[in-house]
Design a protein around this motif. Structure first.
Motif, PDB file in Angstrom:
ATOM      1  N   GLU A  34       0.816  -1.216   0.000  1.00  0.00           N
ATOM      2  CA  GLU A  34       0.000   0.000   0.000  1.00  0.00           C
ATOM      3  C   GLU A  34       0.852   1.271   0.000  1.00  0.00           C
ATOM      4  OE1 GLU A  34      -3.358   2.081   2.886  1.00  0.00           O
ATOM      5  OE2 GLU A  34      -2.821  -0.016   3.193  1.00  0.00           O
ATOM      6  N   THR A  35       1.870   1.294   0.838  1.00  0.00           N
ATOM      7  CA  THR A  35       2.699   2.492   0.957  1.00  0.00           C
ATOM      8  C   THR A  35       3.564   2.708  -0.278  1.00  0.00           C
ATOM      9  OG1 THR A  35       2.751   2.139   3.346  1.00  0.00           O
ATOM     10  CG2 THR A  35       4.337   3.699   2.447  1.00  0.00           C
ATOM     11  N   SER A  36       4.206   1.655  -0.764  1.00  0.00           N
ATOM     12  CA  SER A  36       5.058   1.826  -1.944  1.00  0.00           C
ATOM     13  C   SER A  36       4.230   2.195  -3.167  1.00  0.00           C
ATOM     14  CB  SER A  36       5.920   0.583  -2.196  1.00  0.00           C
ATOM     15  OG  SER A  36       5.131  -0.547  -2.452  1.00  0.00           O
ATOM     16  N   PHE A  37       2.998   1.690  -3.256  1.00  0.00           N
ATOM     17  CA  PHE A  37       2.110   2.077  -4.353  1.00  0.00           C
ATOM     18  C   PHE A  37       1.801   3.576  -4.275  1.00  0.00           C
ATOM     19  CE2 PHE A  37      -2.162   2.670  -6.169  1.00  0.00           C
ATOM     20  CZ  PHE A  37      -1.917   2.257  -7.469  1.00  0.00           C
ATOM     21  N   LYS A  38       1.537   4.081  -3.075  1.00  0.00           N
ATOM     22  CA  LYS A  38       1.245   5.501  -2.904  1.00  0.00           C
ATOM     23  C   LYS A  38       2.462   6.359  -3.250  1.00  0.00           C
ATOM     24  CE  LYS A  38      -2.474   4.867   0.340  1.00  0.00           C
ATOM     25  NZ  LYS A  38      -3.024   5.084   1.655  1.00  0.00           N
ATOM     26  N   ILE A  39       3.650   5.881  -2.911  1.00  0.00           N
ATOM     27  CA  ILE A  39       4.871   6.620  -3.253  1.00  0.00           C
ATOM     28  C   ILE A  39       5.035   6.676  -4.767  1.00  0.00           C
ATOM     29  CG2 ILE A  39       7.393   6.618  -3.103  1.00  0.00           C
ATOM     30  CD1 ILE A  39       7.010   5.286  -0.281  1.00  0.00           C
ATOM     31  N   LEU A  40       4.858   5.539  -5.439  1.00  0.00           N
ATOM     32  CA  LEU A  40       5.012   5.496  -6.890  1.00  0.00           C
ATOM     33  C   LEU A  40       3.951   6.361  -7.579  1.00  0.00           C
ATOM     34  CD1 LEU A  40       6.705   4.372  -9.187  1.00  0.00           C
ATOM     35  CD2 LEU A  40       5.191   2.377  -9.242  1.00  0.00           C
ATOM     36  N   LYS A  41       2.721   6.314  -7.096  1.00  0.00           N
ATOM     37  CA  LYS A  41       1.659   7.154  -7.675  1.00  0.00           C
ATOM     38  C   LYS A  41       1.973   8.629  -7.434  1.00  0.00           C
ATOM     39  CE  LYS A  41      -1.727   6.284  -9.433  1.00  0.00           C
ATOM     40  NZ  LYS A  41      -2.042   6.220 -10.874  1.00  0.00           N
ATOM     41  N   GLY A  42       2.534   8.943  -6.293  1.00  0.00           N
ATOM     42  CA  GLY A  42       2.924  10.323  -6.029  1.00  0.00           C
ATOM     43  C   GLY A  42       3.954  10.809  -7.028  1.00  0.00           C
ATOM     44  N   ILE A  43       4.931   9.972  -7.297  1.00  0.00           N
ATOM     45  CA  ILE A  43       5.958  10.332  -8.281  1.00  0.00           C
ATOM     46  C   ILE A  43       5.329  10.441  -9.670  1.00  0.00           C
ATOM     47  CG2 ILE A  43       8.063   9.529  -9.445  1.00  0.00           C
ATOM     48  CD1 ILE A  43       8.854   8.317  -6.656  1.00  0.00           C
ATOM     49  N   ASN A  72      12.762   7.531   1.003  1.00  0.00           N
ATOM     50  CA  ASN A  72      14.027   7.544   0.264  1.00  0.00           C
ATOM     51  C   ASN A  72      14.547   6.133  -0.011  1.00  0.00           C
ATOM     52  OD1 ASN A  72      14.451  10.335  -0.258  1.00  0.00           O
ATOM     53  ND2 ASN A  72      14.913  10.628   1.894  1.00  0.00           N
ATOM     54  N   THR A  73      14.357   5.219   0.921  1.00  0.00           N
ATOM     55  CA  THR A  73      14.747   3.821   0.694  1.00  0.00           C
ATOM     56  C   THR A  73      13.921   3.227  -0.437  1.00  0.00           C
ATOM     57  OG1 THR A  73      15.417   3.529   2.997  1.00  0.00           O
ATOM     58  CG2 THR A  73      14.881   1.530   1.767  1.00  0.00           C
ATOM     59  N   THR A  74      12.631   3.499  -0.435  1.00  0.00           N
ATOM     60  CA  THR A  74      11.749   2.987  -1.493  1.00  0.00           C
ATOM     61  C   THR A  74      12.112   3.596  -2.840  1.00  0.00           C
ATOM     62  OG1 THR A  74       9.977   2.661   0.125  1.00  0.00           O
ATOM     63  CG2 THR A  74       9.328   2.767  -2.199  1.00  0.00           C
ATOM     64  N   ILE A  75      12.421   4.872  -2.855  1.00  0.00           N
ATOM     65  CA  ILE A  75      12.826   5.537  -4.094  1.00  0.00           C
ATOM     66  C   ILE A  75      14.097   4.911  -4.653  1.00  0.00           C
ATOM     67  CG2 ILE A  75      13.817   7.704  -4.966  1.00  0.00           C
ATOM     68  CD1 ILE A  75      11.584   9.134  -3.380  1.00  0.00           C
ATOM     69  N   SER A  80      16.585   1.544  -8.845  1.00  0.00           N
ATOM     70  CA  SER A  80      17.346   0.348  -9.233  1.00  0.00           C
ATOM     71  C   SER A  80      16.555  -0.562 -10.169  1.00  0.00           C
ATOM     72  CB  SER A  80      17.805  -0.431  -7.995  1.00  0.00           C
ATOM     73  OG  SER A  80      16.718  -1.090  -7.377  1.00  0.00           O
ATOM     74  N   LYS A  81      15.232  -0.531 -10.041  1.00  0.00           N
ATOM     75  CA  LYS A  81      14.362  -1.355 -10.898  1.00  0.00           C
ATOM     76  C   LYS A  81      13.870  -0.591 -12.124  1.00  0.00           C
ATOM     77  CE  LYS A  81      14.614  -4.916  -8.256  1.00  0.00           C
ATOM     78  NZ  LYS A  81      15.347  -6.088  -8.681  1.00  0.00           N
ATOM     79  N   LYS A  82      14.346   0.664 -12.260  1.00  0.00           N
ATOM     80  CA  LYS A  82      14.015   1.531 -13.397  1.00  0.00           C
ATOM     81  C   LYS A  82      12.530   1.855 -13.501  1.00  0.00           C
ATOM     82  CE  LYS A  82      18.085   0.139 -16.063  1.00  0.00           C
ATOM     83  NZ  LYS A  82      18.957   0.519 -15.023  1.00  0.00           N
ATOM     84  N   LEU A  83      11.846   1.869 -12.341  1.00  0.00           N
ATOM     85  CA  LEU A  83      10.449   2.285 -12.329  1.00  0.00           C
ATOM     86  C   LEU A  83      10.355   3.804 -12.420  1.00  0.00           C
ATOM     87  CD1 LEU A  83       9.039  -0.004  -9.475  1.00  0.00           C
ATOM     88  CD2 LEU A  83       9.057  -0.430 -11.936  1.00  0.00           C
ATOM     89  N   ILE A  84      11.409   4.473 -11.937  1.00  0.00           N
ATOM     90  CA  ILE A  84      11.485   5.937 -11.983  1.00  0.00           C
ATOM     91  C   ILE A  84      12.886   6.340 -12.420  1.00  0.00           C
ATOM     92  CG2 ILE A  84       9.726   6.243 -10.188  1.00  0.00           C
ATOM     93  CD1 ILE A  84      12.017   6.873  -8.206  1.00  0.00           C
ATOM     94  N   THR A  85      13.034   7.607 -12.769  1.00  0.00           N
ATOM     95  CA  THR A  85      14.341   8.163 -13.114  1.00  0.00           C
ATOM     96  C   THR A  85      14.519   9.463 -12.337  1.00  0.00           C
ATOM     97  OG1 THR A  85      13.419   9.355 -15.009  1.00  0.00           O
ATOM     98  CG2 THR A  85      14.368   7.160 -15.433  1.00  0.00           C
ATOM     99  N   LYS A  86      15.763   9.913 -12.224  1.00  0.00           N
ATOM    100  CA  LYS A  86      16.051  11.200 -11.604  1.00  0.00           C
ATOM    101  C   LYS A  86      15.847  12.273 -12.666  1.00  0.00           C
ATOM    102  CE  LYS A  86      19.544   9.616  -8.369  1.00  0.00           C
ATOM    103  NZ  LYS A  86      20.942   9.748  -7.949  1.00  0.00           N
ATOM    104  N   GLU A  87      15.293  13.406 -12.222  1.00  0.00           N
ATOM    105  CA  GLU A  87      15.130  14.533 -13.157  1.00  0.00           C
ATOM    106  C   GLU A  87      16.364  15.381 -13.180  1.00  0.00           C
ATOM    107  OE1 GLU A  87      11.601  16.742 -12.162  1.00  0.00           O
ATOM    108  OE2 GLU A  87      10.438  15.529 -13.506  1.00  0.00           O
TER     109      GLU A  87
END
Length: 87
Positions: A34-43, A72-75, A80-87
């Motif tokens: 639940e929490t990691s999903f909310k973090i990813l949706k936030g991003i 920050n740990t989740t990010i 590392s899994k390439k779900l997100i990138t740094k801007e």
């Protein structure tokens, strides 16, 4: 620092309170609690780390320092899994 959701390669789906992310390049699925999903949706919604933490602190009544550490740990895992990138 801001992060960007990898919309080109990643599909996410909500399953109840949790979610699943699929990397179309590597054909990997990632189960999101639940929490990691909310973090990813936030991003995905272009929220800053501070804004994501503010939402989580209100919802879960946790200390700001604990929230920032966990987000920050989740990010780092998402990077590392390439779900997100740094801007």
């Amino acid at each position: 620092m801001n992060y960007q959701f990898n919309a080109k390669d990643i599909l996410i789906t909500q399953l109840g309170e949790e979610g699943v992310a699929f990397n179309s390049v590597t054909n990997e699925y990632f189960s999101l609690n639940e929490t990691s999903f909310k973090i990813l949706k936030g991003i995905e919604n272009n929220l800053s780390v501070d804004a994501i933490c503010e939402q989580l602190i209100k919802e879960y009544d946790i200390a700001k320092s604990d929230c920032e550490k966990q987000v920050n740990t989740t990010i780092q895992l998402f990077l590392s899994k390439k779900l997100i990138t740094k801007e």
